[in-house]
Design an enzyme around this catalytic site. Structure first.
Site, PDB file in Angstrom:
ATOM      1  N   LYS A 223       0.802  -1.226   0.000  1.00 18.77           N
ATOM      2  CA  LYS A 223       0.000   0.000   0.000  1.00 18.77           C
ATOM      3  C   LYS A 223       0.833   1.273   0.000  1.00 18.77           C
ATOM      4  CE  LYS A 223      -4.407  -1.827   1.398  1.00 18.77           C
ATOM      5  NZ  LYS A 223      -5.343  -2.104   2.482  1.00 18.77           N
ATOM      6  N   ARG A 257      -3.929  -9.902   5.068  1.00 18.93           N
ATOM      7  CA  ARG A 257      -4.381  -9.919   3.678  1.00 18.93           C
ATOM      8  C   ARG A 257      -3.214  -9.457   2.814  1.00 18.93           C
ATOM      9  NH1 ARG A 257      -6.622  -6.537  -0.062  1.00 18.93           N
ATOM     10  NH2 ARG A 257      -8.252  -7.395  -1.403  1.00 18.93           N
TER      11      ARG A 257
HETATM   12  N1  HH2 Z   1      -7.572  -3.556   1.142  1.00 17.78           N
HETATM   13  C1  HH2 Z   1      -7.990  -3.537  -0.139  1.00 17.78           C
HETATM   14  C2  HH2 Z   1      -9.145  -4.224  -0.525  1.00 17.78           C
HETATM   15  N2  HH2 Z   1      -9.858  -4.940   0.372  1.00 17.78           N
HETATM   16  N3  HH2 Z   1     -10.140  -5.744   2.571  1.00 17.78           N
HETATM   17  C3  HH2 Z   1      -9.741  -5.796   3.847  1.00 17.78           C
HETATM   18  N4  HH2 Z   1     -10.435  -6.527   4.738  1.00 17.78           N
HETATM   19  N5  HH2 Z   1      -8.627  -5.125   4.284  1.00 17.78           N
HETATM   20  C4  HH2 Z   1      -7.876  -4.361   3.437  1.00 17.78           C
HETATM   21  O1  HH2 Z   1      -6.877  -3.747   3.901  1.00 17.78           O
HETATM   22  C5  HH2 Z   1      -8.273  -4.283   2.061  1.00 17.78           C
HETATM   23  C6  HH2 Z   1      -9.442  -4.996   1.663  1.00 17.78           C
HETATM   24  C7  HH2 Z   1      -7.199  -2.781  -1.157  1.00 17.78           C
HETATM   25  O2  HH2 Z   1      -6.231  -3.596  -1.715  1.00 17.78           O
HETATM   26  P1  HH2 Z   1      -6.350  -4.346  -3.135  1.00 17.78           P
HETATM   27  O3  HH2 Z   1      -7.533  -5.253  -3.168  1.00 17.78           O
HETATM   28  O4  HH2 Z   1      -5.045  -4.973  -3.406  1.00 17.78           O
HETATM   29  O5  HH2 Z   1      -6.530  -3.159  -4.177  1.00 17.78           O
HETATM   30  P2  HH2 Z   1      -7.781  -2.593  -5.013  1.00 17.78           P
HETATM   31  O6  HH2 Z   1      -8.825  -2.150  -4.046  1.00 17.78           O
HETATM   32  O7  HH2 Z   1      -7.196  -1.467  -5.813  1.00 17.78           O
HETATM   33  O8  HH2 Z   1      -8.306  -3.710  -5.890  1.00 17.78           O
END
Ligand code: HH2
Length: 280
Positions: A223, A257
């Site tokens: 992040k 995660r």
């Molecule tokens: N972060 C993201 C998405 N979902 N869910 C939980 N429980 N905790 C988190 O920290 C979290 C989450 C964002 O990360 P990512 O899915 O890699 O990116 P994007 O939202 O751009 O698809």
């Protein structure tokens, strides 16, 4: 502590559990784990399971800062073929990363074990009622604002108190909607309406969320706060991610995660060994 998810029980504590990320999107913030083709996404997720993921979290809508979301139809079109293939291909828990009841309903009908709601039921109790009906686990994540605006000017009078109170309320709403108390996990939402200082404080003081009595999920993977410290793009934030994961595991996170399951598994095995070691 355990996490109930349908007919499964995930034992928590002795071993830090890993939730591997699969983003069936063209625009997630990190390139790792971002795959639109359904077959390729399933094959990638199978690799995460083999690398030691306890849960695979599949999302089809990016919630990166500045994003505006997609329609129910588009989210379902991206997700369902992947979930269908994945549920047949892996033995670990499968989670759907969505805040839309219509999407959760279709995913739960296919058999997913868990719903990961980054809005912590902001849309009302429908999502919790669905999770309750299927006996599925529910992750409630804290976010200030919405993805479109959350990083413009995040502000707290009392960060730890506010995040904790907001999650406590969300847990109460989930339980009132019938979700089993052992099926709920909470997440402080690293990067969701948080400045660098907020993210660092949350990681440093995770113990302040222990009072909620629920398993803690933490998602620092690749992040922006890591980029702010390291001045490196998402593709070069693995070591930073592992450092944050180790701190979170040490501070009490039961589930991390992550995009990089194999590397995180190696790193947290050391944390778990240190935690378990008797004083020599
Ligand atoms: N972060 C993201 C998405 N979902 N869910 C939980 N429980 N905790 C988190 O920290 C979290 C989450 C964002 O990360 P990512 O899915 O890699 O990116 P994007 O939202 O751009 O698809």
């Amino acid at each position: 502590m355990i996490l109930r998810a349908r007919d499964r029980r995930l034992a928590l504590g002795a071993r830090t559990r890993l939730m591997g990320i699969v983003n069936v999107t063209p625009d997630s913030f990190a390139e790792v784990g971002r795959i639109l083709d359904p077959e390729a996404a399933v094959a990638y997720a199978v690799g995460l399971a083999r690398a030691g993921a306890d849960i695979i979290d599949v999302g089809a809508e990016s919630t990166r800062p500045g994003s505006h979301g997609i329609s129910v139809e588009e989210e379902l079109d991206r997700l369902l073929p992947v979930l269908e293939g994945l549920l047949k291909a892996v033995d670990c828990l499968v989670s759907v990363d969505t805040s839309k009841p219509e999407v959760a309903e279709a995913a739960l009908a296919l058999g997913v074990h868990m719903v990961n709601d980054v809005t912590a039921l902001r849309g009302g109790p429908a999502l919790a009622r669905l999770a309750a009906r299927h006996g599925a686990a529910l992750v409630l994540m804290h976010m200030q604002g919405t993805p479109a605006t959350m990083q413009l000017e995040p502000r707290y009078e009392d960060l730890l108190g506010e995040v904790s109170a907001s999650l406590r309320e969300a847990v109460a709403r989930a339980e009132a909607a019938g979700v089993h108390p052992d099926a709920i996990a909470v997440d402080p939402g690293i990067g969701f309406g948080k400045t660098l200082a907020h993210n660092l404080t949350l990681l440093k003081r995770l113990d302040r969320l222990r009072g909620l009595g629920k398993p803690l999920v933490v998602g620092p993977s690749r992040k922006g706060f890591l980029g702010a410290i390291l001045d490196l793009p998402t593709g070069e934030r693995l070591e930073g991610t592992l450092a944050a994961c180790c701190i979170a595991a040490w501070g009490g996170a039961e589930i991390l995660r992550v995009h990089d399951v194999e590397a995180a598994r190696r790193a947290v095995r050391i944390v778990d060994a240190i935690k378990a070691a008797p004083d020599a």
